[in-house]
Design an enzyme around this catalytic site. Structure first.
Site, mmCIF file in Angstrom:
data_model
loop_
_atom_site.group_PDB
_atom_site.id
_atom_site.type_symbol
_atom_site.label_atom_id
_atom_site.label_comp_id
_atom_site.label_asym_id
_atom_site.label_seq_id
_atom_site.Cartn_x
_atom_site.Cartn_y
_atom_site.Cartn_z
ATOM 1 C CG HIS A 44 -2.056 0.940 1.131
ATOM 2 N ND1 HIS A 44 -1.960 2.268 1.424
ATOM 3 C CD2 HIS A 44 -3.318 0.716 0.720
ATOM 4 C CE1 HIS A 44 -3.131 2.826 1.206
ATOM 5 N NE2 HIS A 44 -3.981 1.917 0.781
ATOM 6 C CG ASP A 76 -8.555 -4.259 -2.483
ATOM 7 O OD1 ASP A 76 -9.748 -4.104 -2.210
ATOM 8 O OD2 ASP A 76 -7.841 -3.382 -2.978
HETATM 9 N N1 ACO Z 1 4.131 -7.614 -4.695
HETATM 10 C C1 ACO Z 1 5.468 -7.596 -4.895
HETATM 11 N N2 ACO Z 1 6.225 -6.494 -4.765
HETATM 12 C C2 ACO Z 1 5.614 -5.345 -4.454
HETATM 13 C C3 ACO Z 1 4.212 -5.288 -4.234
HETATM 14 C C4 ACO Z 1 3.467 -6.469 -4.361
HETATM 15 N N3 ACO Z 1 2.154 -6.479 -4.169
HETATM 16 N N4 ACO Z 1 3.844 -4.011 -3.916
HETATM 17 C C5 ACO Z 1 4.986 -3.295 -3.953
HETATM 18 N N5 ACO Z 1 6.053 -4.106 -4.266
HETATM 19 C C6 ACO Z 1 7.460 -3.686 -4.347
HETATM 20 C C7 ACO Z 1 7.740 -2.919 -5.621
HETATM 21 O O1 ACO Z 1 8.185 -3.757 -6.646
HETATM 22 C C8 ACO Z 1 8.796 -1.929 -5.180
HETATM 23 O O2 ACO Z 1 10.008 -2.607 -5.143
HETATM 24 P P1 ACO Z 1 11.382 -1.783 -5.451
HETATM 25 O O3 ACO Z 1 11.502 -0.744 -4.380
HETATM 26 O O4 ACO Z 1 12.439 -2.839 -5.365
HETATM 27 O O5 ACO Z 1 11.221 -1.204 -6.839
HETATM 28 C C9 ACO Z 1 8.422 -1.627 -3.725
HETATM 29 O O6 ACO Z 1 7.685 -2.774 -3.258
HETATM 30 C C10 ACO Z 1 7.563 -0.372 -3.569
HETATM 31 O O7 ACO Z 1 6.443 -0.507 -4.443
HETATM 32 P P2 ACO Z 1 5.803 0.715 -5.236
HETATM 33 O O8 ACO Z 1 5.013 0.163 -6.378
HETATM 34 O O9 ACO Z 1 6.872 1.724 -5.547
HETATM 35 O O10 ACO Z 1 4.847 1.310 -4.142
HETATM 36 P P3 ACO Z 1 3.613 2.215 -4.396
HETATM 37 O O11 ACO Z 1 3.327 2.909 -3.127
HETATM 38 O O12 ACO Z 1 3.827 3.043 -5.624
HETATM 39 O O13 ACO Z 1 2.449 1.157 -4.761
HETATM 40 C C11 ACO Z 1 0.646 -0.358 -4.606
HETATM 41 C C12 ACO Z 1 1.482 0.714 -3.880
HETATM 42 C C13 ACO Z 1 0.208 0.146 -5.993
HETATM 43 C C14 ACO Z 1 -0.606 -0.633 -3.787
HETATM 44 C C15 ACO Z 1 1.511 -1.623 -4.759
HETATM 45 O O14 ACO Z 1 1.885 -2.091 -3.484
HETATM 46 C C16 ACO Z 1 0.778 -2.733 -5.541
HETATM 47 O O15 ACO Z 1 0.823 -2.734 -6.772
HETATM 48 N N6 ACO Z 1 0.097 -3.677 -4.812
HETATM 49 C C17 ACO Z 1 -0.698 -4.700 -5.485
HETATM 50 C C18 ACO Z 1 -2.034 -4.113 -5.914
HETATM 51 C C19 ACO Z 1 -2.970 -3.865 -4.751
HETATM 52 O O16 ACO Z 1 -3.159 -4.699 -3.875
HETATM 53 N N7 ACO Z 1 -3.612 -2.688 -4.775
HETATM 54 C C20 ACO Z 1 -4.616 -2.317 -3.759
HETATM 55 C C21 ACO Z 1 -4.179 -1.128 -2.984
HETATM 56 S S1 ACO Z 1 -5.335 -0.807 -1.703
HETATM 57 C C22 ACO Z 1 -6.607 -0.046 -2.480
HETATM 58 O O17 ACO Z 1 -6.521 0.571 -3.493
HETATM 59 C C23 ACO Z 1 -7.892 -0.203 -1.831
#
Ligand code: ACO
Length: 433
Positions: free
Chosen positions: A311, A368
């Site tokens: 998140h 979620d």
């Molecule tokens: N699985 C694996 N790796 C992940 C995940 C994941 N679910 N989420 C983040 N990471 C990693 C990224 O690859 C990144 O790694 P790095 O630093 O080596 O490049 C690091 O963790 C940070 O991730 P970002 O994408 O930069 O974080 P951001 O805050 O932009 O994204 C998000 C948050 C979009 C929710 C992300 O965690 C994700 O895509 N999760 C899966 C989708 C999801 O569950 N969304 C629901 C969110 S809650 C809602 O909207 C109600």
């Protein structure tokens, strides 16, 4: 805003040889905010912050998240307490009005909402323009946007009474719109709302009832659904809420703004994650395959991510996921169902949380991760999950939209950019290129 935040010491910045200092604004809690509104006028420079990771786009008194501690407060009340003791109608009132209602206020509010549940009859014909296999979110975007063509009498956004009526209309009509999207996809007749039922029971009946039979919702399922609505009611300046605010900042009518919010919510990185999370759990299938998917999620060259994990704000367990996990057990007990997918989810969580990759990046289950499992047990197809999220989030969107319109600091949202394209050049006729 009624109470402007206190301005404390200034933040100093030196840029292109010019020293500037800007006030630091203090909220009631949470990080300080540097007020850089004059930066461009003073220095000719912009700030660069794609994704707004360090940017407060507005002042708000609605919802507070402490992502490190895993805290979510609506008007100061912890989400766990609201989920346990409150009702969705009460939370709607709280978000819209700032305080919990007294009994008479709650009754009046619930009655008002129940009087707006019907759709203009002409809107039913609108559905027939969609293919039967249309995604409910596609229908929601279209039908909610189309409400602006039906309720001209409440679209003067400068009139607080108009704003109130359109807010009530949106909250009230969303269950009818979502239920009709479902009915259309399964080829069953639309059911009119039944206003002596609770908000949630009414929605369940419109979704799962048929005209040929009486429909009674299981009390435990009604409670679980109501709680799921509470958990999704608002969540600070997330992508869809910011979309609603940005659309509204131009003076667009509330129905159009909420349709914009629905479009944004649809994406798999946001509200679409509940659908994606359940699809992922089904794809994983059995616990013995979890390790393989964990490895894929960690692999930089593989676009796969653990859906329902991570998140932007929570760097701890999402407090809504805690309630959601408990609610799965309650629904399963009430309906006497067992779903191996829940077992897979529990084990996936355990394995991920003990893995260095997820620990170091502070990736925890979000709201979620478990919601799809409950919704599926209740009988919703995965395509309806995000539509339910939109239904519940509507109150947050309209409360935030109202707050923005009432804020004297509000101006049209218009970000700037770091331009990296070609500089000025002369047009070349086609035969000379
Ligand atoms: N699985 C694996 N790796 C992940 C995940 C994941 N679910 N989420 C983040 N990471 C990693 C990224 O690859 C990144 O790694 P790095 O630093 O080596 O490049 C690091 O963790 C940070 O991730 P970002 O994408 O930069 O974080 P951001 O805050 O932009 O994204 C998000 C948050 C979009 C929710 C992300 O965690 C994700 O895509 N999760 C899966 C989708 C999801 O569950 N969304 C629901 C969110 S809650 C809602 O909207 C109600």
């Amino acid at each position: 805003m009624a109470d402007s935040p206190a301005h404390a010491v200034n933040a100093k910045l030196e840029i292109n040889g010019t020293s500037v200092s800007y006030p630091i604004m203090k909220g009631s809690t949470g990080p300080d905010v540097v007020d850089i509104r004059k930066l461009f006028a003073d220095t000719g420079a912009f700030t660069y912050d794609p994704g707004y990771k360090s940017t407060a786009s507005c002042e708000s008194a609605l919802t507070y998240i402490d992502g490190d501690e895993g805290i979510l407060l609506h008007r100061g009340y912890p989400i766990g307490q609201l989920a346990e003791h409150s009702s969705f109608m009460e939370v709607c009132y709280l978000l819209l009005n700032g305080e919990l209602p007294k009994q008479a206020e709650l009754e009046e509010f619930s009655y008002t909402i129940s009087r707006h549940t019907m759709l203009h009859e002409q809107l039913a014909t609108f559905y027939r323009g969609f293919r039967r296999d249309a995604h409910p979110m596609a229908i929601m975007c279209g039908v909610v946007g189309a409400l602006s063509a039906f309720y001209h009498d409440s679209t003067d956004i400068s009139d607080p009474e108009h704003r109130k009526i359109s807010s009530h209309r949106l909250i009230a009509k969303m269950p009818t719109i979502a239920a009709m999207a479902y009915k259309y996809s399964v080829g069953q007749p639309f059911l009119y709302p039944k206003n002596d039922l609770s908000y949630t029971a009414n929605f369940m009946r419109m979704t799962f009832g048929v005209p040929a039979e009486d429909y009674e919702v299981h009390p435990a399922v009604e409670k679980a659904m109501d709680r799921i609505f509470i958990l999704h009611a608002d969540h600070e300046q997330n992508a869809s809420t910011s979309t609603v605010r940005l659309a509204g900042s131009s003076g667009a009518n509330p129905f159009a703004c909420i349709a914009a919010g629905i479009a944004c919510l649809w994406g798999p990185a946001h509200g679409g994650a509940n659908e994606a999370a359940l699809n992922m759990l089904h794809e994983i299938g059995t616990p013995d395959r979890i390790k393989h998917y964990i490895e894929r999620a960690k692999d930089k060259n593989d676009p796969f991510r653990l859906m329902g994990f991570g998140h932007r704000v929570y760097k701890n367990y999402d407090p809504r996921a805690t309630v959601m996990q408990k609610t799965v057990r309650e629904v399963f007990d009430a309906l006497q169902v067992k779903d191996p997918v829940f077992e897979t989810a529990l084990q996936l969580e355990e394995i991920a949380l003990s893995d260095d990759y997820f620990r170091e990046k502070k990736l925890f289950p979000n709201v979620d991760f478990y919601s799809g499992i409950i919704l599926s047990a209740i009988g919703f197809p995965t395509t309806m999950f995000t539509a339910l999220f939109a239904l519940a989030r509507t109150v947050g969107w309209v409360a935030q939209w109202n707050e923005m319109i009432s804020d004297p600091a509000q101006v049209i949202g218009r970000p700037r950019q770091l331009y990296t394209g070609p500089t000025e050049r002369d047009y070349v006729p086609v035969e000379e290129r």
